[in-house]
Design a protein around this motif. Structure first.
Motif, PDB file in Angstrom:
ATOM      1  N   GLY A   1       0.794  -1.224   0.000  1.00  0.00           N
ATOM      2  CA  GLY A   1       0.000   0.000   0.000  1.00  0.00           C
ATOM      3  C   GLY A   1       0.825   1.272   0.000  1.00  0.00           C
ATOM      4  O   GLY A   1       0.860   2.004   0.991  1.00  0.00           O
ATOM      5  N   SER A   2       1.462   1.584  -1.132  1.00  0.00           N
ATOM      6  CA  SER A   2       2.187   2.850  -1.249  1.00  0.00           C
ATOM      7  C   SER A   2       1.197   4.010  -1.242  1.00  0.00           C
ATOM      8  O   SER A   2      -0.004   3.826  -1.439  1.00  0.00           O
ATOM      9  CB  SER A   2       2.995   2.876  -2.547  1.00  0.00           C
ATOM     10  OG  SER A   2       2.125   2.878  -3.676  1.00  0.00           O
TER      11      SER A   2
ATOM     12  N   LEU B   1      -6.266   1.321   5.833  1.00  0.00           N
ATOM     13  CA  LEU B   1      -7.484   1.633   5.088  1.00  0.00           C
ATOM     14  C   LEU B   1      -8.479   0.483   5.069  1.00  0.00           C
ATOM     15  O   LEU B   1      -9.655   0.681   4.774  1.00  0.00           O
ATOM     16  CB  LEU B   1      -7.139   1.993   3.628  1.00  0.00           C
ATOM     17  CG  LEU B   1      -6.358   3.279   3.364  1.00  0.00           C
ATOM     18  CD1 LEU B   1      -6.100   3.418   1.872  1.00  0.00           C
ATOM     19  CD2 LEU B   1      -7.109   4.489   3.884  1.00  0.00           C
ATOM     20  N   ALA B   2      -7.992  -0.725   5.399  1.00  0.00           N
ATOM     21  CA  ALA B   2      -8.810  -1.926   5.198  1.00  0.00           C
ATOM     22  C   ALA B   2      -9.968  -2.002   6.194  1.00  0.00           C
ATOM     23  O   ALA B   2      -9.818  -1.727   7.381  1.00  0.00           O
ATOM     24  CB  ALA B   2      -7.946  -3.169   5.316  1.00  0.00           C
ATOM     25  N   ASP B   3     -11.132  -2.397   5.676  1.00  0.00           N
ATOM     26  CA  ASP B   3     -12.265  -2.727   6.542  1.00  0.00           C
ATOM     27  C   ASP B   3     -12.074  -4.117   7.150  1.00  0.00           C
ATOM     28  O   ASP B   3     -12.542  -4.394   8.252  1.00  0.00           O
ATOM     29  CB  ASP B   3     -13.558  -2.685   5.732  1.00  0.00           C
ATOM     30  CG  ASP B   3     -13.838  -1.303   5.176  1.00  0.00           C
ATOM     31  OD1 ASP B   3     -14.223  -0.428   5.952  1.00  0.00           O
ATOM     32  OD2 ASP B   3     -13.651  -1.103   3.953  1.00  0.00           O
TER      33      ASP B   3
ATOM     34  N   VAL C   1     -10.686  -5.053   1.470  1.00  0.00           N
ATOM     35  CA  VAL C   1     -10.174  -6.264   2.114  1.00  0.00           C
ATOM     36  C   VAL C   1      -8.710  -6.414   1.710  1.00  0.00           C
ATOM     37  O   VAL C   1      -8.393  -6.386   0.512  1.00  0.00           O
ATOM     38  CB  VAL C   1     -10.970  -7.511   1.690  1.00  0.00           C
ATOM     39  CG1 VAL C   1     -10.378  -8.761   2.340  1.00  0.00           C
ATOM     40  CG2 VAL C   1     -12.439  -7.358   2.062  1.00  0.00           C
ATOM     41  N   ALA C   2      -7.830  -6.553   2.684  1.00  0.00           N
ATOM     42  CA  ALA C   2      -6.397  -6.662   2.394  1.00  0.00           C
ATOM     43  C   ALA C   2      -5.845  -7.963   2.966  1.00  0.00           C
ATOM     44  O   ALA C   2      -6.149  -8.334   4.107  1.00  0.00           O
ATOM     45  CB  ALA C   2      -5.649  -5.472   2.977  1.00  0.00           C
TER      46      ALA C   2
ATOM     47  N   MET D   1      -7.268   3.967  -4.641  1.00  0.00           N
ATOM     48  CA  MET D   1      -8.298   2.972  -4.299  1.00  0.00           C
ATOM     49  C   MET D   1      -8.993   3.258  -2.971  1.00  0.00           C
ATOM     50  O   MET D   1      -9.861   2.512  -2.541  1.00  0.00           O
ATOM     51  CB  MET D   1      -7.695   1.563  -4.253  1.00  0.00           C
ATOM     52  CG  MET D   1      -6.379   1.373  -3.508  1.00  0.00           C
ATOM     53  SD  MET D   1      -6.356   1.677  -1.720  1.00  0.00           S
ATOM     54  CE  MET D   1      -7.349   0.341  -1.102  1.00  0.00           C
ATOM     55  N   GLN D   2      -8.638   4.359  -2.336  1.00  0.00           N
ATOM     56  CA  GLN D   2      -9.142   4.641  -0.992  1.00  0.00           C
ATOM     57  C   GLN D   2     -10.654   4.873  -0.937  1.00  0.00           C
ATOM     58  O   GLN D   2     -11.264   4.764   0.131  1.00  0.00           O
ATOM     59  CB  GLN D   2      -8.437   5.884  -0.429  1.00  0.00           C
ATOM     60  CG  GLN D   2      -8.723   7.139  -1.237  1.00  0.00           C
ATOM     61  CD  GLN D   2      -8.116   8.375  -0.628  1.00  0.00           C
ATOM     62  OE1 GLN D   2      -7.993   8.456   0.581  1.00  0.00           O
ATOM     63  NE2 GLN D   2      -7.732   9.328  -1.451  1.00  0.00           N
ATOM     64  N   HIS D   3     -11.268   5.188  -2.087  1.00  0.00           N
ATOM     65  CA  HIS D   3     -12.699   5.482  -2.086  1.00  0.00           C
ATOM     66  C   HIS D   3     -13.565   4.240  -2.309  1.00  0.00           C
ATOM     67  O   HIS D   3     -14.779   4.362  -2.460  1.00  0.00           O
ATOM     68  CB  HIS D   3     -13.019   6.539  -3.148  1.00  0.00           C
ATOM     69  CG  HIS D   3     -12.379   7.870  -2.859  1.00  0.00           C
ATOM     70  ND1 HIS D   3     -12.742   8.658  -1.793  1.00  0.00           N
ATOM     71  CD2 HIS D   3     -11.385   8.533  -3.497  1.00  0.00           C
ATOM     72  CE1 HIS D   3     -12.013   9.760  -1.788  1.00  0.00           C
ATOM     73  NE2 HIS D   3     -11.188   9.707  -2.799  1.00  0.00           N
TER      74      HIS D   3
END
Length: 324
Positions: free
Chosen positions: A269-270, A297-299, A284-285, A277-279
């Motif tokens: 995640g640079s 950022l991951a849910d 899922v990471a 892709m933040q929006h």
């Protein structure tokens, strides 16, 4: 009233009007009566779709230069219409072709350019473009102080809203100078398999990065995308290593996405990737590094080896489908 010029996108296969154009027309209505500029012969279905989203005028041209020399010819057509109609603004979708056309058009008109707007509005001083900055931490509002404002818009962040009108069709036939033919399109490749939508507009995106380890392992991305009926993407590193096509690159210099579901496989995640892709509605990471920035950022985050986690995920998806 002065119009708002909207460069209409159409698909390469059946020439149908794209969702991105409907989003642009939705925003354009806030500024003035939209004039859709359609760079292909206007058929009844295309005109009806443009009218459904508020285009009061459809300016269309069937000149072959628009297909053979897409960027330069579009600049000439838009410049011709801008000089003739003195528009409130020009709106263009923020993809590779759109960015090039917008930049060249602004230079041609001696106007200001604002790129990657996520919203537009009209205030007492004229059109205002809203941008998302620093991973969405700030919203920046900009206006153009010279010439006709030219805005490129991230249409994935805009929900098209219908406002049906009966458009007037205007056929535009202009001469193109020899310089337009300096760059010629010699081939067109499809954006992907017929079952998969374009990356910029896909509802489900599965992307892979360096953590997959090899091009062979990158096949897990395609397998999971196929199982979820989604689209394949990749990080900058995956693209540079040749594991995926340049058109699949997700970052600020590639494609900016806004899917309902985004799965990152082996992507740390640079900053440039997260900005693109933040929006996504749900992120899922899966990565073996528990401190990878993508987890901020991951849910849902899974700390583990993608080579073990993804096959188990695929097996569970198939099991549940088999029991339906």
């Amino acid at each position: 009233m002065r119009p708002v010029l909207v460069l209409a996108d159409h698909t390469a296969t059946d020439r149908s009007v794209c969702r991105s154009t409907c989003a642009l027309l939705t925003l354009a209505r806030r500024l003035g009566p939209p004039m859709a500029v359609l760079c292909t012969p206007a058929d009844a279905a295309g005109v009806a779709r443009l009218g459904r989203f508020g285009a009061t005028t459809v300016a269309t041209s069937s000149r072959t230069e628009l297909d053979e020399h897409p960027a330069a010819a579009r600049v000439e057509l838009l410049a011709h219409l801008a000089r003739r109609t003195a528009p409130v603004a020009v709106l263009v979708a923020s993809h590779r072709l759109g960015q090039e056309v917008a930049a060249r058009l602004a230079a041609r008109l001696g106007s200001g350019l604002v790129s990657d707007a996520v919203d537009v509005r009209l205030d007492a001083g004229g059109p205002v473009a809203v941008q998302s900055a620093l991973l969405g931490a700030y919203r920046v509002e900009s206006s153009v102080t010279r010439g006709t404002p030219v805005f490129t818009v991230r249409t994935d962040a805009v929900a098209p809203v219908a406002a049906p009108v009966e458009p007037v069709v205007e056929r535009v036939d202009i001469g193109f100078p020899p310089g337009v033919r300096a760059v010629r399109r010699i081939a067109r490749r499809p954006a992907g398999a017929g079952l998969h939508p374009d990356l910029a507009t896909a509802a489900i995106v599965v992307a892979g990065g360096r953590g997959l380890g090899s091009q062979r392992s990158f096949g897990l991305v395609g397998a999971l995308a196929e199982a979820l009926r989604g689209t394949v993407g990749g990080s900058h590193t995956a693209t540079e290593l040749g594991w995926c096509d340049r058109r699949d690159q997700i970052d600020q210099l590639g494609t900016i996405i806004h899917p309902r579901l985004y799965l990152a496989l082996g992507i740390s995640g640079s900053v440039r990737h997260r900005a693109a892709m933040q929006h996504a509605e749900t992120i899922v990471a899966i990565d073996r590094n528990p401190t990878a920035p993508i987890f901020d950022l991951a849910d849902l985050g899974v700390v583990g080896d993608v080579h073990r986690v993804v096959p188990e995920l695929l097996a569970e998806i198939r099991r549940r489908r088999a029991t339906r």
